[in-house]
Design an enzyme around this catalytic site. Structure first.
Site, PDB file in Angstrom:
ATOM      1  N   SER A  90       0.842  -1.191   0.000  1.00 13.51           N
ATOM      2  CA  SER A  90       0.000   0.000   0.000  1.00 13.51           C
ATOM      3  C   SER A  90       0.884   1.251   0.000  1.00 13.51           C
ATOM      4  O   SER A  90       1.725   1.399  -0.883  1.00 13.51           O
ATOM      5  CB  SER A  90      -0.960  -0.031   1.194  1.00 13.51           C
ATOM      6  OG  SER A  90      -1.942   0.970   1.067  1.00 13.51           O
ATOM      7  N   ASP A 186      -7.925  -2.600  -7.779  1.00 11.79           N
ATOM      8  CA  ASP A 186      -7.468  -2.292  -6.431  1.00 11.79           C
ATOM      9  C   ASP A 186      -8.601  -1.656  -5.627  1.00 11.79           C
ATOM     10  O   ASP A 186      -9.069  -0.557  -5.931  1.00 11.79           O
ATOM     11  CB  ASP A 186      -6.278  -1.332  -6.491  1.00 11.79           C
ATOM     12  CG  ASP A 186      -5.691  -1.056  -5.120  1.00 11.79           C
ATOM     13  OD1 ASP A 186      -6.314  -0.281  -4.366  1.00 11.79           O
ATOM     14  OD2 ASP A 186      -4.630  -1.610  -4.787  1.00 11.79           O
ATOM     15  N   HIS A 252      -7.150  -5.146  -1.903  1.00  8.80           N
ATOM     16  CA  HIS A 252      -6.038  -4.201  -1.797  1.00  8.80           C
ATOM     17  C   HIS A 252      -4.894  -4.907  -1.071  1.00  8.80           C
ATOM     18  O   HIS A 252      -4.943  -5.135   0.129  1.00  8.80           O
ATOM     19  CB  HIS A 252      -6.458  -2.946  -1.034  1.00  8.80           C
ATOM     20  CG  HIS A 252      -5.353  -1.930  -0.889  1.00  8.80           C
ATOM     21  ND1 HIS A 252      -4.758  -1.333  -1.975  1.00  8.80           N
ATOM     22  CD2 HIS A 252      -4.738  -1.417   0.212  1.00  8.80           C
ATOM     23  CE1 HIS A 252      -3.835  -0.475  -1.560  1.00  8.80           C
ATOM     24  NE2 HIS A 252      -3.795  -0.526  -0.233  1.00  8.80           N
TER      25      HIS A 252
END
Length: 318
Positions: A90, A186, A252
């Site tokens: 991330s 995503d 994600h």
């Protein structure tokens, strides 16, 4: 993320997947030394401003944190490392890209230094709704943290410095071998950087929780994002040292999920674990981009442990 301090941060982190010490789960890297670096500076460890912010009393010097961490690790023995990986997920995935060459420069005697970014390919998406807002956000971050001087000079000479924070522009200027692991659907980017421009995100919760519950019109919006994502990815030029693994899971982050790390959800016997190992040790080049335009519910598993144990060929956990 706790900006500016680590007072509220948990004191224990559980090492999984790429960091796992179980050879059944992590055959290629289970016996490596590992260091977990908490992220709290808000600039991907790239900023440096001498003055203290008078409004918040916060000091923006993320680059000093990176330098201090690397200095400490080198003193603890990393200076003798033959193989090394800088990885993150991330925001940490973006930080990995931004600091990849910097990390490599601190290990001049190592034989193999590479970087792995998971869910860090945050797109600008020039023709996707919200592009101006995304651009302005990165412009504000770059200015606030004084990041320009830490960005690749070849990039900042070709475009506005804040545009070099977008991986679609940045990656071509990274010289150290880099593996990009991501999803073209995503979930975080869709929820936070795309859907807000269509109204109340809460109206999308049924779809965000389960792609199978999306209406036809909602599905079209998700596919619009995927097209923009893949268009952004196409800006990354081919390099024999660069690997790309982009799937279509509506999620994600890939490596934090043990069943995605060890289970062959990519088709055949291919797992994320095998892909990472093959790429890092130069067993085979990696360029896997799933073109399927239907988002997959890869994070909806009725019995997580049972599926994981089946992938590992072990008896189910009680």
């Amino acid at each position: 993320m706790m900006y500016g301090n680590t007072v509220s941060r948990v004191t224990r982190a559980y090492m999984m997947d790429l960091l796992d010490d179980d050879p059944a789960i992590n055959p290629d890297f289970h016996d490596w030394n590992i260091a977990f670096v908490a992220y709290c500076d808000g600039s991907s460890f790239m900023g440096h401003v001498e003055e203290v912010d008078p409004a918040t009393n916060v000091t923006y010097r993320g680059s000093k944190i990176f330098d201090a961490v690397i200095d400490d690790l080198l003193a603890r023995g990393m200076k003798n490392a033959n193989n090394s990986i800088l990885s993150g997920g991330s925001a940490g995935g973006l930080a990995t890209m931004l600091n990849c060459d910097r990390f490599r420069s601190r290990l001049p005697n190592a034989n193999r230094v590479k970087c792995i970014s998971d869910a860090g390919f945050f797109i600008y998406g020039e023709n996707l709704v919200g592009s101006e807002q995304r651009k302005q956000f990165y412009a504000n971050v770059t200015k606030l943290h004084g990041m320009k001087k830490f960005l690749p000079k070849k990039c900042t000479s070709a475009m506005k410095p804040y545009m070099c924070l977008f991986p679609e522009n940045l990656v071509n200027y990274i010289e150290t071998p880099l593996l990009i692991v991501d999803s073209s659907f995503d979930a975080w980017q869709i929820e936070h950087n795309y859907l807000p421009f269509f109204g109340n995100v809460s109206d999308w919760q049924h779809c965000l929780l389960n792609a199978s519950d999306c209406t036809p019109n909602e599905l079209l919006k998700l596919q619009e994002f995927q097209r923009a994502y893949l268009d952004s990815l196409r800006k990354v030029k081919y390099s024999p040292s660069r690997g790309i693994l982009v799937h279509n899971c509506f999620i994600h982050g890939t490596t934090p999920y043990a069943y995605m790390w060890n289970c062959p959800f990519l088709g055949g016997n291919t797992t994320v674990s095998s892909v990472v190992g093959d790429w890092y040790f130069d067993r085979k080049p990696i360029n896997m981009i799933v073109q399927d335009n239907m988002p997959r519910n890869c994070n909806l598993i009725s019995d997580y442990y049972q599926v994981l144990q089946q992938c590992l060929n072990k008896p189910p956990m009680l």
